[in-house]
Design an enzyme around this catalytic site. Sequence first.
Site, PDB file in Angstrom:
ATOM      1  N   ARG A  22      45.820  27.117   7.261  1.00 37.38           N
ATOM      2  CA  ARG A  22      46.570  26.848   6.027  1.00 37.38           C
ATOM      3  C   ARG A  22      47.713  27.860   5.890  1.00 37.38           C
ATOM      4  O   ARG A  22      48.867  27.531   6.147  1.00 37.38           O
ATOM      5  CB  ARG A  22      45.629  26.890   4.800  1.00 37.38           C
ATOM      6  CG  ARG A  22      46.237  26.292   3.524  1.00 37.38           C
ATOM      7  CD  ARG A  22      47.206  27.178   2.805  1.00 37.38           C
ATOM      8  NE  ARG A  22      46.569  28.381   2.260  1.00 37.38           N
ATOM      9  CZ  ARG A  22      47.238  29.368   1.700  1.00 37.38           C
ATOM     10  NH1 ARG A  22      48.563  29.321   1.624  1.00 37.38           N
ATOM     11  NH2 ARG A  22      46.621  30.445   1.250  1.00 37.38           N
ATOM     12  N   HIS A 217      48.480  40.476   3.167  1.00 40.16           N
ATOM     13  CA  HIS A 217      49.440  40.264   4.263  1.00 40.16           C
ATOM     14  C   HIS A 217      49.824  41.641   4.794  1.00 40.16           C
ATOM     15  O   HIS A 217      49.937  42.608   4.036  1.00 40.16           O
ATOM     16  CB  HIS A 217      50.658  39.490   3.757  1.00 40.16           C
ATOM     17  CG  HIS A 217      50.358  38.026   3.578  1.00 40.16           C
ATOM     18  ND1 HIS A 217      50.789  37.060   4.450  1.00 40.16           N
ATOM     19  CD2 HIS A 217      49.618  37.383   2.645  1.00 40.16           C
ATOM     20  CE1 HIS A 217      50.339  35.870   4.056  1.00 40.16           C
ATOM     21  NE2 HIS A 217      49.633  36.044   2.958  1.00 40.16           N
ATOM     22  N   CYS A 248      54.015  32.808   2.926  1.00 42.61           N
ATOM     23  CA  CYS A 248      54.459  31.749   2.010  1.00 42.61           C
ATOM     24  C   CYS A 248      55.952  31.492   2.196  1.00 42.61           C
ATOM     25  O   CYS A 248      56.760  32.404   2.022  1.00 42.61           O
ATOM     26  CB  CYS A 248      54.186  32.171   0.562  1.00 42.61           C
ATOM     27  SG  CYS A 248      54.839  30.989  -0.636  1.00 42.61           S
ATOM     28  N   ASN A 257      49.387  37.236   7.549  1.00 44.81           N
ATOM     29  CA  ASN A 257      48.151  37.755   6.933  1.00 44.81           C
ATOM     30  C   ASN A 257      47.600  38.893   7.784  1.00 44.81           C
ATOM     31  O   ASN A 257      47.934  39.025   8.953  1.00 44.81           O
ATOM     32  CB  ASN A 257      47.074  36.656   6.918  1.00 44.81           C
ATOM     33  CG  ASN A 257      47.375  35.552   5.952  1.00 44.81           C
ATOM     34  OD1 ASN A 257      48.175  34.681   6.241  1.00 44.81           O
ATOM     35  ND2 ASN A 257      46.741  35.574   4.797  1.00 44.81           N
TER      36      ASN A 257
HETATM   37  N1  COA Z   1      50.219  16.112  -2.260  1.00 43.63           N
HETATM   38  C1  COA Z   1      51.146  15.330  -1.670  1.00 43.63           C
HETATM   39  N2  COA Z   1      52.318  14.990  -2.231  1.00 43.63           N
HETATM   40  C2  COA Z   1      52.553  15.456  -3.465  1.00 43.63           C
HETATM   41  C3  COA Z   1      51.639  16.258  -4.140  1.00 43.63           C
HETATM   42  C4  COA Z   1      50.436  16.592  -3.497  1.00 43.63           C
HETATM   43  N3  COA Z   1      49.524  17.368  -4.054  1.00 43.63           N
HETATM   44  N4  COA Z   1      52.142  16.562  -5.328  1.00 43.63           N
HETATM   45  C5  COA Z   1      53.343  15.970  -5.412  1.00 43.63           C
HETATM   46  N5  COA Z   1      53.601  15.300  -4.287  1.00 43.63           N
HETATM   47  C6  COA Z   1      54.803  14.556  -3.925  1.00 43.63           C
HETATM   48  C7  COA Z   1      55.254  13.578  -4.968  1.00 43.63           C
HETATM   49  O1  COA Z   1      54.670  12.336  -4.778  1.00 43.63           O
HETATM   50  C8  COA Z   1      56.738  13.544  -4.738  1.00 43.63           C
HETATM   51  O2  COA Z   1      57.008  12.761  -3.605  1.00 43.63           O
HETATM   52  P1  COA Z   1      58.377  11.909  -3.494  1.00 43.63           P
HETATM   53  O3  COA Z   1      59.494  12.907  -3.627  1.00 43.63           O
HETATM   54  O4  COA Z   1      58.280  11.279  -2.146  1.00 43.63           O
HETATM   55  O5  COA Z   1      58.309  10.957  -4.640  1.00 43.63           O
HETATM   56  C9  COA Z   1      57.082  14.973  -4.368  1.00 43.63           C
HETATM   57  O6  COA Z   1      55.850  15.493  -3.823  1.00 43.63           O
HETATM   58  C10 COA Z   1      57.513  15.812  -5.539  1.00 43.63           C
HETATM   59  O7  COA Z   1      56.588  15.624  -6.588  1.00 43.63           O
HETATM   60  P2  COA Z   1      56.751  16.297  -8.033  1.00 43.63           P
HETATM   61  O8  COA Z   1      55.561  15.944  -8.833  1.00 43.63           O
HETATM   62  O9  COA Z   1      58.098  16.004  -8.577  1.00 43.63           O
HETATM   63  O10 COA Z   1      56.585  17.807  -7.692  1.00 43.63           O
HETATM   64  P3  COA Z   1      57.654  18.951  -7.585  1.00 43.63           P
HETATM   65  O11 COA Z   1      58.817  18.588  -6.748  1.00 43.63           O
HETATM   66  O12 COA Z   1      57.871  19.510  -8.927  1.00 43.63           O
HETATM   67  O13 COA Z   1      56.759  20.000  -6.715  1.00 43.63           O
HETATM   68  C11 COA Z   1      54.549  20.726  -6.069  1.00 43.63           C
HETATM   69  C12 COA Z   1      55.531  20.529  -7.196  1.00 43.63           C
HETATM   70  C13 COA Z   1      53.466  21.634  -6.621  1.00 43.63           C
HETATM   71  C14 COA Z   1      53.967  19.406  -5.635  1.00 43.63           C
HETATM   72  C15 COA Z   1      55.288  21.358  -4.864  1.00 43.63           C
HETATM   73  O14 COA Z   1      56.089  22.409  -5.301  1.00 43.63           O
HETATM   74  C16 COA Z   1      54.319  21.875  -3.825  1.00 43.63           C
HETATM   75  O15 COA Z   1      53.625  21.122  -3.167  1.00 43.63           O
HETATM   76  N6  COA Z   1      54.270  23.193  -3.630  1.00 43.63           N
HETATM   77  C17 COA Z   1      53.334  23.825  -2.705  1.00 43.63           C
HETATM   78  C18 COA Z   1      53.969  25.016  -2.107  1.00 43.63           C
HETATM   79  C19 COA Z   1      53.003  25.713  -1.180  1.00 43.63           C
HETATM   80  O16 COA Z   1      52.049  25.162  -0.667  1.00 43.63           O
HETATM   81  N7  COA Z   1      53.298  27.001  -0.952  1.00 43.63           N
HETATM   82  C20 COA Z   1      52.542  27.806  -0.075  1.00 43.63           C
HETATM   83  C21 COA Z   1      51.196  28.142  -0.558  1.00 43.63           C
HETATM   84  S1  COA Z   1      51.150  29.500  -1.672  1.00 43.63           S
HETATM   85 ZN    ZN Z   2      48.889  34.337   1.876  1.00 49.92          ZN
END
Ligand code: COA
Ligand code: ZN
Length: 328
Positions: A22, A217, A248, A257
């Site tokens: 992850r 990390h 990240c 990490n």
């Molecule tokens: N799994 C898969 N797809 C997801 C999802 C999930 N949990 N949550 C949202 N999406 C998709 C939506 O369907 C949308 O898709 P589209 O653009 O094809 O329609 C897109 O992602 C954006 O969705 P939205 O609800 O508008 O979210 P956002 O753009 O505000 O983003 C998060 C919010 C949380 C979904 C996004 O920022 C994210 O996944 N961040 C994770 C970052 C990460 O993992 N960082 C490292 C770990 S610390």
């Molecule tokens: Zn981390």
Amino acid sequence: MITTTTMERNGRRVYLNEVATRDGFQAEGAFVPTQEKIALINALSRVGFAKIEVTAFVSPRAIPALSDAEIVLREIERDSRVRYTALVPNVRGAEGAIEARADELNLVMSASESHNLSNLRMTREQSFDALREVARLAREAGVALNVSLSCAFGCPMEGDVSEQTVLHWSQRFVEELQVRGVTLCDTTGMAYPPQVEALTRAFAARWPSTELALHFHNTRGMGLANVLAGIDGGATQFDASLGGIGGCPYAPGASGNVCNEDIVHALEWIGHDTGIDLDAVLAATKRLPALLGHDTPSQLAKAGRRLDLHARPSDFDAIAERARARQA
Ligand code: COA
Ligand code: ZN
């Protein structure tokens, strides 16, 4: 010299969680093929880890490297001694992870407002509201809950994050959402040992029956020192990644990490029991360069264990004979 501190450290049972597939893969440019991810996790399942963070159910646009989360979590072979967890930022992610039979949902939120907005595009309050709903779904499905609080030891955009802020958000997760565990994450290697020991003690004093894990990390070379400070403060669970990969993508300056094999090797020599088969971890870490297309930060992959000895130079006998003749 044996001090009280080293004596106290001796003989602890320490539990390691493996996060390479992850935290590690999310930071990579290359997409590791799905079947290779599954094969690696299957190998890691037999090594002795308490927990494996398999993947993240996040937007594939945000983290393209983990867009195969559902298939990976569904298709790995399960070992009953391992807890298989997945990172989840919202309800959509929770539904996917529950459907793919996660043992635990690892909720993610940042203790820093700037990092939460950059990483999750929500304020901390908005994240918490989404996670309240996630917690309800998890309870209904009988799935355990952990929360990883990012930037708990400092934020690359805001600087220090106060102990009060970290304990405030911990309290909300422990008391309002009744999570089983909290992981305090040092997302960009800003933690330092006295801070780690103090925060660990403060957390354990307030919530002695909540599982506490620490996630470091090695960005500034303080990873192992921070793990030892955590142990001194009473922590027994640590996240680490095979090969020391990770970071990240939404935290400026993030890097790997703490490296699992390096930590296991060090802890065992210090006298702690990790329950990990180091040979098997080293065999797994050798797979990484081919999967990622580059070397890893692992020290042990390069140097071997401290008693993996090397052959003497080919002209050693002649050197020794000459030296002994001069001595005689
Ligand atoms: N799994 C898969 N797809 C997801 C999802 C999930 N949990 N949550 C949202 N999406 C998709 C939506 O369907 C949308 O898709 P589209 O653009 O094809 O329609 C897109 O992602 C954006 O969705 P939205 O609800 O508008 O979210 P956002 O753009 O505000 O983003 C998060 C919010 C949380 C979904 C996004 O920022 C994210 O996944 N961040 C994770 C970052 C990460 O993992 N960082 C490292 C770990 S610390
Ligand atoms: Zn981390």
